[in-house]
Scaffold this motif. Structure first.
Motif, PDB file in Angstrom:
ATOM      1  N   ALA A  16      10.080  -3.504   9.889  1.00 44.94           N
ATOM      2  CA  ALA A  16      10.298  -2.549  11.158  1.00 44.94           C
ATOM      3  C   ALA A  16      10.200  -1.170  11.306  1.00 44.94           C
ATOM      4  O   ALA A  16       9.380  -0.568  12.350  1.00 44.94           O
ATOM      5  N   PHE A  17      10.327  -0.492  10.363  1.00 52.02           N
ATOM      6  CA  PHE A  17      10.187   0.892  10.061  1.00 52.02           C
ATOM      7  C   PHE A  17       8.597   1.277  10.043  1.00 52.02           C
ATOM      8  O   PHE A  17       7.958   2.155  10.571  1.00 52.02           O
ATOM      9  N   ALA A  18       7.810   0.340   9.382  1.00 55.93           N
ATOM     10  CA  ALA A  18       6.477   0.435   9.366  1.00 55.93           C
ATOM     11  C   ALA A  18       5.912   0.267  10.509  1.00 55.93           C
ATOM     12  O   ALA A  18       4.760   1.182  10.944  1.00 55.93           O
ATOM     13  N   THR A  34      -2.712   9.017   8.461  1.00 55.09           N
ATOM     14  CA  THR A  34      -2.302   7.931   7.534  1.00 55.09           C
ATOM     15  C   THR A  34      -0.837   8.600   6.701  1.00 55.09           C
ATOM     16  O   THR A  34       0.337   7.895   6.374  1.00 55.09           O
ATOM     17  N   LEU A  35      -0.821   9.850   6.528  1.00 55.80           N
ATOM     18  CA  LEU A  35       0.151  10.617   5.683  1.00 55.80           C
ATOM     19  C   LEU A  35       1.373  10.546   6.663  1.00 55.80           C
ATOM     20  O   LEU A  35       2.516  10.475   6.242  1.00 55.80           O
ATOM     21  N   ALA A  36       1.162  10.859   8.164  1.00 53.93           N
ATOM     22  CA  ALA A  36       2.391  10.875   8.983  1.00 53.93           C
ATOM     23  C   ALA A  36       2.970   9.396   9.024  1.00 53.93           C
ATOM     24  O   ALA A  36       4.355   9.448   9.346  1.00 53.93           O
ATOM     25  N   THR A  37       2.131   8.593   9.108  1.00 53.82           N
ATOM     26  CA  THR A  37       2.630   7.166   9.124  1.00 53.82           C
ATOM     27  C   THR A  37       3.550   6.813   7.989  1.00 53.82           C
ATOM     28  O   THR A  37       4.514   6.142   8.087  1.00 53.82           O
ATOM     29  N   ARG A  38       3.046   7.219   6.870  1.00 53.18           N
ATOM     30  CA  ARG A  38       3.667   6.936   5.571  1.00 53.18           C
ATOM     31  C   ARG A  38       5.172   7.722   5.741  1.00 53.18           C
ATOM     32  O   ARG A  38       6.178   7.495   4.943  1.00 53.18           O
ATOM     33  N   VAL A  39       5.202   9.018   5.984  1.00 53.18           N
ATOM     34  CA  VAL A  39       6.166  10.081   5.655  1.00 53.18           C
ATOM     35  C   VAL A  39       7.282   9.411   6.977  1.00 53.18           C
ATOM     36  O   VAL A  39       8.503   9.657   6.540  1.00 53.18           O
ATOM     37  N   HIS A  93      23.207   8.596   9.732  1.00 53.15           N
ATOM     38  CA  HIS A  93      21.983   8.211   9.103  1.00 53.15           C
ATOM     39  C   HIS A  93      20.736   9.101   9.847  1.00 53.15           C
ATOM     40  O   HIS A  93      20.006   8.641  10.493  1.00 53.15           O
ATOM     41  N   SER A  94      20.638  10.250   9.075  1.00 48.49           N
ATOM     42  CA  SER A  94      19.973  11.187   9.657  1.00 48.49           C
ATOM     43  C   SER A  94      18.878  12.025   8.392  1.00 48.49           C
ATOM     44  O   SER A  94      19.396  12.245   7.270  1.00 48.49           O
ATOM     45  N   ARG A  95      17.767  11.736   8.540  1.00 48.85           N
ATOM     46  CA  ARG A  95      16.988  12.692   7.588  1.00 48.85           C
ATOM     47  C   ARG A  95      15.982  13.225   8.083  1.00 48.85           C
ATOM     48  O   ARG A  95      15.165  12.975   9.271  1.00 48.85           O
ATOM     49  N   TYR A  96      15.357  14.294   7.376  1.00 45.90           N
ATOM     50  CA  TYR A  96      14.157  15.052   7.742  1.00 45.90           C
ATOM     51  C   TYR A  96      13.335  15.023   6.580  1.00 45.90           C
ATOM     52  O   TYR A  96      13.822  15.467   5.389  1.00 45.90           O
ATOM     53  N   LEU A  97      11.979  14.600   6.473  1.00 44.50           N
ATOM     54  CA  LEU A  97      11.243  14.539   5.356  1.00 44.50           C
ATOM     55  C   LEU A  97      10.030  15.595   5.553  1.00 44.50           C
ATOM     56  O   LEU A  97       9.297  15.306   6.728  1.00 44.50           O
ATOM     57  N   LYS A  98       9.562  16.398   4.619  1.00 45.44           N
ATOM     58  CA  LYS A  98       8.350  17.250   4.877  1.00 45.44           C
ATOM     59  C   LYS A  98       7.551  17.395   3.711  1.00 45.44           C
ATOM     60  O   LYS A  98       7.870  17.535   2.711  1.00 45.44           O
ATOM     61  N   LEU A  99       6.259  16.677   4.107  1.00 46.03           N
ATOM     62  CA  LEU A  99       5.269  16.883   3.154  1.00 46.03           C
ATOM     63  C   LEU A  99       4.409  18.239   3.005  1.00 46.03           C
ATOM     64  O   LEU A  99       3.949  18.635   4.103  1.00 46.03           O
ATOM     65  N   ARG A 100       4.461  18.869   1.923  1.00 52.10           N
ATOM     66  CA  ARG A 100       4.014  20.083   1.635  1.00 52.10           C
ATOM     67  C   ARG A 100       2.957  20.268   0.681  1.00 52.10           C
ATOM     68  O   ARG A 100       3.083  19.497  -0.293  1.00 52.10           O
ATOM     69  N   GLU A 101       2.121  21.429   0.623  1.00 50.76           N
ATOM     70  CA  GLU A 101       1.016  21.161  -0.320  1.00 50.76           C
ATOM     71  C   GLU A 101       1.559  22.109  -1.838  1.00 50.76           C
ATOM     72  O   GLU A 101       0.743  22.212  -2.607  1.00 50.76           O
TER      73      GLU A 101
END
Ligand SMILES: Cc1cc2nc3c(=O)[nH]c(=O)nc-3n(C[C@H](O)[C@H](O)[C@H](O)COP(=O)(O)OP(=O)(O)OC[C@H]3O[C@@H](n4cnc5c(N)ncnc54)[C@H](O)[C@@H]3O)c2cc1C
Ligand code: SF4
Ligand code: FES
Ligand code: FES
Lengths: 352, 164
Positions: free
Chosen positions: A290-292, A313-318, A227-235
């Protein structure tokens, strides 16, 4: 670029001796060092090429189940190593979401940890920057700072550490092995990079001449593989640094989270481990609320350092989304777009 | 002190004196060896125009110090064709209009050759686009580039199928 002496030592001891001299710098893949030399941000008088040092390009599984990765292992080789990516899938996903295939073929494990911030004022020798020149001031404070830090910053420096690789590593309790003029020592990766203080800009916490020789991941770090993920928001879709990123790893016992590992990227001068959020999730059911809430806890001390309140806000959502994806289970194969917020399943397209 | 390095470029062994240690592999190829097929776009790792194969792996020649490639094997765009017979990736770029001005093309082709030998993308266009993301095309010839790489990939797997 300045002129320099090129030195290729034959052993770690020779390398450390050469690099301990004034004005010397280690050269690994060169993808950050040469870039900074070209723009005049660093000007080492001696360049110590450590890429040929024997024994530093190996991945060794130790008897206690931990893994030791030599500092010269290339980012691409580590990400593609089958045993490594099976045990630490979020680390592979993070590596594959960073830079470009060409850069990952050159970039080393040690160099990735040691890479400098991408703060535009750090990269401009004509700007004031406490990190480059202690006491000079910080032009980012009143400048373009929408991508700067929201955690752990002070007015001395609001820069972030740009590495993707370091984010899951910090969450997994990685340890860095260091060889230096005063002998060897070990540091937790999560504190390898110093946060700024009232009068100090922070940054990489190695002493002059010290060299990273290896990185270790403890045996228990592979317990999160399912159960491992990395999520990266970029422009842009790919080949861009993170605006915010999150590593989320869970050890599940049926529907219950037995243990969680969480870190955020591009929010602070170091990869930001969120220990309180990890504790909060322990024993909880893997459910959206729980995740939120965990994500709120991880960001609760965040504050804007400029025009970047949106990053909180973005970091909370990501992070919420990374935890949700982790709970669903690690995909069988790293997705076509590693760590992308656009695709979480095979088959969907994000590139136009 | 003048350094001297030995390397193989497109199968030819060379010994080159390096008067200036600042020389990058890109400048070595273009200015010293006279192979100008490898292009300089950004000179900072951001565009991929300078992509070559170093010991079989694609890298950015602009961020590689020439001194550090001593003893290696470099392949550039000039080394792909066999006489007048184009490399399958070169042929596919022509067939699918994988370029307009052509400036990024040597880098695109070398990157595609690297991608195919890595073997991660298969016939998935999304994986091919992601695998080619280190190469920027100012003319935005991306649809043709993706089609060319897909086609080259298909031919490569057919060949592997027949030879096996
Ligand atoms: C266009 C571009 C896009 C990029 N995008 C991303 C991205 O999206 N995500 C990401 O994470 N990274 C990204 N990067 C950064 C890249 O990951 C780093 O440049 C790379 O990891 C550095 O590794 P290297 O081996 O090339 O280091 P080098 O450039 O050789 O060295 C970097 C620094 O570390 C020091 N050093 C190197 N090895 C050691 C050692 N063993 N011990 C002590 N000091 C050492 C050097 O002296 C130097 O100061 C990008 C880079 C570029 C150019
Ligand atoms: S944020 Fe830090 S790195 Fe950027 S200009 Fe200010 S002191 Fe320098
Ligand atoms: S010239 Fe090397 S990447 Fe642009
Ligand atoms: S064909 Fe002109 S830049 Fe790509």
């Amino acid at each position: 670029m300045n002129r320099f002496d090129y030195i290729r030592p034959g052993s770690v001891a020779e390398a450390v001796a050469a690099a301990s001299e004034a004005g010397a710098a280690y050269l690994a893949g060169g993808t950050n060092l040469l870039d900074l030399m070209k723009i005049g941000v660093v000007a080492p008088g001696k360049v110590i090429d450590i890429t040929r040092l024997p024994g530093l390009d190996r991945i060794d599984w130790l008897e206690d189940g931990s893994v030791r990765i030599g500092a010269m292992v290339r980012n691409a080789d580590l990400a593609r190593n089958p045993a490594f990516s099976a045990a630490f899938p979020a680390v592979s996903e993070a590596l594959l979401s960073g830079a470009s295939p060409q850069l990952r073929n050159a970039a080393t494990v040690g160099g990735n940890l040691m890479q400098e911030t991408r703060c535009a004022y750090f990269q401009d020798p004509l700007s004031h920057c406490n990190r480059r020149a202690p006491g000079a001031g910080c032009d980012a404070l009143e400048g373009h700072n929408r991508s700067h830090a929201v955690l752990g910053w002070t007015p001395s420096c609001i820069a972030t550490h740009p590495s993707d690789f370091c984010v899951p590593l910090a969450a997994l309790g990685a340890v860095v092995e260091i060889e230096g003029p005063d002998g060897s020592r070990e540091v937790d990766l999560a504190s390898l990079h110093e946060l700024p203080g009232t009068d100090s800009a922070g940054g990489i916490a190695l002493k002059h001449g010290e060299m990273i020789t290896a990185l270790r991941l403890p045996a228990e770090a592979s317990a999160f593989a399912g159960h491992s993920r990395y999520l990266k928001l970029r422009e842009r879709t790919s080949f861009a640094f993170a605006l915010v990123s999150a590593a989320a790893m869970l050890r599940m016992e049926q529907e219950t989270i037995a243990e969680a590992r969480i870190a955020l990227g591009a929010v602070a001068a170091r990869p930001w481990r969120a220990a309180e959020a990890e504790t909060f999730l322990k024993g909880k059911k893997a459910e959206p609320d729980a995740f939120a809430e965990a994500a709120q806890i991880a960001l609760k001390e965040a504050s804007p350092s400029g025009d970047n309140a949106f990053k909180i806000t973005l970091a909370t959502r990501v992070l919420t989304r990374a935890l949700t994806l982790a709970a669903k289970g690690t995909p069988d194969r790293v997705p076509a777009l590693p760590a992308s917020v656009f695709t979480s399943s095979e088959g969907a397209t994000a590139h136009a | 002190m003048t350094l001297s390095i030995s390397l193989s470029v497109n199968g030819e062994s060379l010994s080159v004196p390096l008067e200036d240690p600042r020389t990058t592999l890109l400048d070595l190829l273009r200015e010293h060896i006279g192979l100008t097929g490898t292009k300089k776009g950004c000179d900072r790792g951001q565009c991929g125009a300078c992509t070559v194969l170093l010991d079989g792996k694609r890298i950015n020649a602009c961020l590689t110090l020439a001194a550090s490639v001593d003893g290696t094997d470099v392949t550039t765009i000039e080394g792909l064709a066999t006489g007048d017979t184009l490399h399958p990736v070169q042929a596919a770029f022509i067939e699918h209009d994988g370029f307009q001005c052509g400036y990024c093309t040597p880098g695109q082709i070398m990157s595609a050759v690297g991608l195919l030998s890595e073997g991660d993308a298969g016939a998935d266009p999304e994986r091919i686009r992601e695998g080619m993301s280190g190469n920027i095309c100012r003319c935005a010839a991306y649809p043709g580039i993706t089609a060319a790489v897909l086609d080259a990939q298909r031919r490569q797997s057919e060949n592997e199928g027949t030879s096996a």
